[in-house]
Design a protein around this motif. Structure first.
Motif, PDB file in Angstrom:
ATOM      1  N   PRO A  33       0.934  -1.515   0.151  1.00 23.49           N
ATOM      2  CA  PRO A  33       0.059  -0.157  -0.083  1.00 23.49           C
ATOM      3  C   PRO A  33       0.978   1.389   0.099  1.00 23.49           C
ATOM      4  N   ASP A  34       2.160   0.927   0.330  1.00 23.87           N
ATOM      5  CA  ASP A  34       3.307   2.503   0.206  1.00 23.87           C
ATOM      6  C   ASP A  34       3.257   2.570  -1.276  1.00 23.87           C
ATOM      7  N   TRP A  35       3.220   1.751  -2.236  1.00 28.30           N
ATOM      8  CA  TRP A  35       4.087   1.969  -3.193  1.00 28.30           C
ATOM      9  C   TRP A  35       3.462   3.666  -3.648  1.00 28.30           C
ATOM     10  N   ASP A  36       4.747   4.290  -4.505  1.00 22.98           N
ATOM     11  CA  ASP A  36       4.078   5.527  -4.469  1.00 22.98           C
ATOM     12  C   ASP A  36       4.354   5.919  -6.737  1.00 22.98           C
ATOM     13  N   PRO A  37       4.005   5.151  -7.497  1.00 27.33           N
ATOM     14  CA  PRO A  37       4.374   5.456  -8.410  1.00 27.33           C
ATOM     15  C   PRO A  37       5.258   6.728  -8.968  1.00 27.33           C
ATOM     16  N   LEU A  38       4.132   7.775  -8.639  1.00 23.67           N
ATOM     17  CA  LEU A  38       4.613   9.057  -8.826  1.00 23.67           C
ATOM     18  C   LEU A  38       5.963   9.269  -8.101  1.00 23.67           C
ATOM     19  N   ALA A  39       6.023   8.905  -6.699  1.00 24.11           N
ATOM     20  CA  ALA A  39       7.800   9.196  -6.089  1.00 24.11           C
ATOM     21  C   ALA A  39       8.640   8.517  -7.021  1.00 24.11           C
ATOM     22  N   VAL A  40       8.955   7.621  -7.778  1.00 16.84           N
ATOM     23  CA  VAL A  40       9.722   6.426  -8.148  1.00 16.84           C
ATOM     24  C   VAL A  40      10.129   6.907  -9.371  1.00 16.84           C
ATOM     25  N   ARG A  42       9.287  10.656 -10.509  1.00 22.47           N
ATOM     26  CA  ARG A  42      10.662  11.539 -10.092  1.00 22.47           C
ATOM     27  C   ARG A  42      11.547  11.155  -9.765  1.00 22.47           C
TER      28      ARG A  42
END
Length: 82
Positions: A33-40, A42
């Motif tokens: 649940p903590d996976w953030d595709p936008l952060a990845v 960036r």
């Protein structure tokens, strides 16, 4: 069954779409649940900026050659590679 030069061939088909759907669901579940595709994305852009920063003249020529050949994308103005 089709016939070709007197030899019988059996057509074998397998629909893997259900398997692919399950596989993708398992991948997303494994990411958590903590996976953030936008952060990845960036972070990946930041890594590329660092990779192409501080190039010496020869490295810059090689980089420009690879960009011209379409191997690498041109890093935009204001990027670390500029």
């Amino acid at each position: 069954m089709s016939h070709d030069s007197g030899r019988a061939h059996i057509v074998f088909e397998m629909d893997l779409s259900l398997h692919e759907t399950r596989r993708r669901a398992e991948v997303v579940a494994a990411l958590g649940p903590d996976w953030d595709p936008l952060a990845v994305m960036r972070a990946e852009e930041e890594a590329y900026d660092l990779l192409y920063s501080g190039l010496d003249e020869r490295q810059r020529e090689t980089y420009d050659m690879l960009v011209a050949a379409g191997v690498l994308p041109r890093r935009g103005a204001g990027r670390a590679s500029d």
